[in-house]
Design an enzyme around this catalytic site. Structure first.
Site, PDB file in Angstrom:
ATOM      1  N   THR A 109     -51.461  36.313  13.250  1.00 38.60           N
ATOM      2  CA  THR A 109     -50.515  37.415  13.155  1.00 38.60           C
ATOM      3  C   THR A 109     -50.981  38.968  13.415  1.00 38.60           C
ATOM      4  O   THR A 109     -50.197  39.026  14.610  1.00 38.60           O
ATOM      5  CB  THR A 109     -50.464  37.667  12.085  1.00 38.60           C
ATOM      6  OG1 THR A 109     -49.944  35.736  11.440  1.00 38.60           O
ATOM      7  CG2 THR A 109     -49.291  38.449  11.720  1.00 38.60           C
TER       8      THR A 109
ATOM      9  N   ASP B   5     -43.878  34.999  11.572  1.00 38.50           N
ATOM     10  CA  ASP B   5     -43.956  33.915  10.045  1.00 38.50           C
ATOM     11  C   ASP B   5     -43.314  33.488   8.997  1.00 38.50           C
ATOM     12  O   ASP B   5     -42.829  32.611   8.699  1.00 38.50           O
ATOM     13  CB  ASP B   5     -45.033  35.259   9.376  1.00 38.50           C
ATOM     14  CG  ASP B   5     -46.648  36.109   9.724  1.00 38.50           C
ATOM     15  OD1 ASP B   5     -47.325  35.228  10.203  1.00 38.50           O
ATOM     16  OD2 ASP B   5     -46.573  36.880  11.338  1.00 38.50           O
TER      17      ASP B   5
END
Length: 307
Positions: free
Chosen positions: A121, A50
């Site tokens: 995620t 990320d």
């Protein structure tokens, strides 16, 4: 020959930035250390992927388009971005398309780019790799007008000879590319919804739609892909939790092929830079027959979700 319109240059650069992002996502996973940090809890995670992807996309686009507003999901320190994270390429194919007339006069400062460096995620950390997408949405006048969705692990179970990953892109008034547009089976009501953020309200709303089946997957980008590839007929999420960077790119692509996405009340999402980030009244989307689903959302659900 006149140089391509700004919008097309931004889209083509976003396409290349998303491809670079996919390589970063795969490299972090292959290296084995995901560097997981809990943000607000166990279902709200951030990984090294990320962080690196957001730095890469935002720095690459900011270098080319310094006056564009870029809003990324992750709150990161303003560190110098190393050269290997910068992507300065573009996709020639996109520049061959003619920019729709209503977008030819756009100035850099009028665009807002919403970036979700890694949508899904939690699924990434659990090895559900086909749920994962990289999202770059482009907004003008508060509306999502173009988007790029990369799936870093598309085809990852198709064997060693399969090409790994793909990039889908779209612009309102041109269409969307990189996939095969397919409608869900006629007469079937297949709902796609959240995998890891379910609640009594989410399930009450789905039950009211009397679905033939329910698919539970991670990532807003992934859910909209289920719609445009005909695996699901509606995306229903009666809960706050989704943010503007989750919906901007998928919205542009869905709208470019004639679909519709709103909150649970039927309100359009706004993407100007001052807007609040949370889509607090949930998500309702369909490629076809949006009105059928919208008309069946219970009032009790609507009353529980304030825009």
């Amino acid at each position: 020959m006149a140089s391509p319109a700004l919008l097309m240059r931004v889209v083509t650069s976003a396409y290349s930035a998303a491809e670079k992002a996919a390589t970063i996502v795969r490299n972090v996973m292959a290296a084995g250390d995901l560097g997981i940090v809990e943000k607000t809890g166990a279902n709200d995670l951030q990984t090294k992927a990320d962080r690196l992807v957001q730095m890469s996309i935002c720095a690459s686009l900011a270098q080319k388009f310094p006056k564009v507003t870029i809003i990324g999901e992750e709150e990161l320190p303003n560190d110098e971005v190393t050269e290997e994270l910068i992507e300065d390429g573009h996709c020639e194919e996109i520049l061959k398309k003619t920019c729709p007339a209503q977008y030819t006069g756009i100035k850099e400062e009028e665009l807002v780019i919403w970036v979700d460096p890694l949508d899904g995620t939690k699924e990434y950390t659990e090895g559900l790799l086909d749920h994962v997408t990289v999202l770059i949405g482009i907004a003008y006048g508060g509306k999502a007008i173009a988007g790029v969705i990369n799936q870093p692990y598309y085809n990852y179970e198709a064997g060693p000879d399969a090409v790994l990953g793909r990039t889908i892109w779209g612009v309102l008034g041109i269409g969307a590319f990189g996939f095969q547009l397919t409608e869900a089976p006629a007469g079937k009501h297949i709902i796609v919804t959240t995998r890891s953020h379910s609640s009594a309200l989410v399930n009450e709303c789905i039950s009211a739609l009397n679905p033939d089946s329910v698919i539970r997957v991670g990532g807003a980008g992934n859910k909209v892909i289920q719609l445009i590839e005909g695996k699901a007929s509606a995306y229903v999420f009666a809960s706050p939790g989704c943010k503007k960077w989750d919906t901007c790119a998928p919205e542009a692509i869905l709208h470019a092929v004639g679909g519709k996405i709103t909150d649970i009340h039927g309100n359009s999402f706004q993407y100007n830079k001052e807007v609040k980030h949370m889509n607090s009244a949930g998500v309702l989307a369909a490629l076809r027959n949006y009105d059928y689903y919208a008309s069946r959302i219970p009032n009790t659900v609507k009353q529980s979700l304030v825009p």
